[in-house]
Design a protein around this motif. Structure first.
Motif, mmCIF file in Angstrom:
data_model
loop_
_atom_site.group_PDB
_atom_site.id
_atom_site.type_symbol
_atom_site.label_atom_id
_atom_site.label_comp_id
_atom_site.label_asym_id
_atom_site.label_seq_id
_atom_site.Cartn_x
_atom_site.Cartn_y
_atom_site.Cartn_z
ATOM 1 N N THR A 223 0.826 -1.206 0.000
ATOM 2 C CA THR A 223 0.000 0.000 0.000
ATOM 3 C C THR A 223 0.858 1.252 0.000
ATOM 4 O O THR A 223 0.627 2.173 -0.780
ATOM 5 C CB THR A 223 -0.938 0.008 1.225
ATOM 6 N N ILE A 224 1.873 1.295 0.845
ATOM 7 C CA ILE A 224 2.748 2.464 0.903
ATOM 8 C C ILE A 224 3.476 2.637 -0.426
ATOM 9 O O ILE A 224 3.581 3.741 -0.955
ATOM 10 C CB ILE A 224 3.737 2.348 2.084
ATOM 11 N N GLY A 225 3.955 1.533 -0.990
ATOM 12 C CA GLY A 225 4.637 1.603 -2.284
ATOM 13 C C GLY A 225 3.708 2.100 -3.375
ATOM 14 O O GLY A 225 4.086 2.919 -4.209
ATOM 15 N N ALA A 226 2.477 1.612 -3.380
ATOM 16 C CA ALA A 226 1.513 2.041 -4.393
ATOM 17 C C ALA A 226 1.169 3.510 -4.234
ATOM 18 O O ALA A 226 1.066 4.241 -5.225
ATOM 19 C CB ALA A 226 0.248 1.193 -4.303
ATOM 20 N N LEU A 227 1.007 3.955 -3.002
ATOM 21 C CA LEU A 227 0.710 5.366 -2.772
ATOM 22 C C LEU A 227 1.886 6.243 -3.181
ATOM 23 O O LEU A 227 1.699 7.308 -3.774
ATOM 24 C CB LEU A 227 0.332 5.613 -1.311
ATOM 25 N N ASP B 199 -6.732 -0.105 -20.553
ATOM 26 C CA ASP B 199 -5.970 0.783 -19.668
ATOM 27 C C ASP B 199 -6.845 1.315 -18.542
ATOM 28 O O ASP B 199 -6.419 1.376 -17.392
ATOM 29 C CB ASP B 199 -5.292 1.923 -20.434
ATOM 30 N N THR B 200 -8.081 1.668 -18.838
ATOM 31 C CA THR B 200 -8.965 2.152 -17.781
ATOM 32 C C THR B 200 -9.457 0.997 -16.910
ATOM 33 O O THR B 200 -9.599 1.153 -15.703
ATOM 34 C CB THR B 200 -10.147 2.967 -18.338
ATOM 35 N N SER C 202 -7.516 0.604 -8.494
ATOM 36 C CA SER C 202 -8.103 1.521 -7.504
ATOM 37 C C SER C 202 -8.921 0.758 -6.470
ATOM 38 O O SER C 202 -8.873 1.074 -5.275
ATOM 39 C CB SER C 202 -8.949 2.608 -8.183
ATOM 40 N N LEU C 203 -9.653 -0.259 -6.898
ATOM 41 C CA LEU C 203 -10.448 -1.060 -5.956
ATOM 42 C C LEU C 203 -9.531 -1.778 -4.957
ATOM 43 O O LEU C 203 -9.787 -1.769 -3.751
ATOM 44 C CB LEU C 203 -11.330 -2.072 -6.690
ATOM 45 N N ALA C 204 -8.461 -2.386 -5.458
ATOM 46 C CA ALA C 204 -7.531 -3.090 -4.573
ATOM 47 C C ALA C 204 -6.899 -2.125 -3.575
ATOM 48 O O ALA C 204 -6.777 -2.443 -2.383
ATOM 49 C CB ALA C 204 -6.456 -3.787 -5.404
ATOM 50 N N GLY D 208 -4.841 4.031 -11.191
ATOM 51 C CA GLY D 208 -5.543 3.776 -9.942
ATOM 52 C C GLY D 208 -4.743 4.262 -8.753
ATOM 53 O O GLY D 208 -5.298 4.800 -7.783
ATOM 54 N N ASP D 209 -3.422 4.096 -8.814
ATOM 55 C CA ASP D 209 -2.553 4.542 -7.720
ATOM 56 C C ASP D 209 -2.691 6.043 -7.484
ATOM 57 O O ASP D 209 -2.835 6.491 -6.343
ATOM 58 C CB ASP D 209 -1.080 4.261 -8.042
#
Length: 185
Positions: free
Chosen positions: A14-18, A65-66, A73-75, A140-141
């Motif tokens: 989560t931190i990496g994705a953010l 892509d979307t 984004s859901l994950a 999503g990120d």
């Protein structure tokens, strides 16, 4: 032991994705106001709004892509909820249809008021209880990072009463992305 390791791994991802989302945000200016929409219990009435013309617009093919950005984004939203001790949001196709209408409308009027002047939830008032919008985010990120950085949007995402969600992206001919995230109890 395994559970603690899994929690640490989820937090790390989560931190990496953010962080990746914040870097992506820096590459292209994006816009998000600090306004999310939430209906209160006092807004319940005997009248049910379903915008039949708007619902007919939903169900179009979603480019990969979307679709990938929406799944991401859901994950990420569910990872944020898990980190906050909340249950995961279930995917709701009715909300997806409403979100597709709202994302398309947001490209015309970026507001929680619809282009026809009606309230945002009148696409389907039976199920729409919270809404987050965003524009110009292409992953999503990046959109989840922006929503979580906004107190009102984060409040919708982390609302323990919400049980389901639908997300859609409308991509304009010029390549601009408009997001709608709809929540239900």
């Amino acid at each position: 032991m395994k559970k603690a390791l899994l929690k640490k791994l989820m937090l790390f991802v989560t931190i990496g994705a953010l962080a990746a989302g914040l870097i992506a945000c820096a590459k292209k200016p994006a816009s998000i106001d600090d306004q999310a929409a939430l209906r209160g219990a006092d807004e319940v009435s005997d009248i049910t709004y379903i915008d039949e013309e708007a619902i007919a617009l939903a169900g179009e093919a979603v480019p990969s892509d979307t679709a990938n950005a929406i799944a991401s984004s859901l994950a990420l939203v569910n990872a944020q909820r898990a980190a906050a001790g909340q249950t995961a949001l279930a995917w709701n196709e009715g909300l997806v249809q409403a979100a597709q209408v709202r994302a398309t409308e947001a490209s015309v009027l970026f507001s929680h008021t619809r282009p026809n002047g009606q309230d945002w939830y009148t696409v389907n008032s039976d199920i729409m209880w919270g809404e987050n919008l965003a524009m110009l985010y292409e992953t999503g990120d990046s959109v989840v990072a922006a929503w979580m950085a906004s107190p009102t949007h984060a409040a919708n995402i982390l609302n323990p009463a919400f049980t389901s969600v639908g997300v859609a992206v409308y991509k304009t001919g010029s390549g601009d992305w408009y997001w709608a995230q709809e929540f239900a109890y």
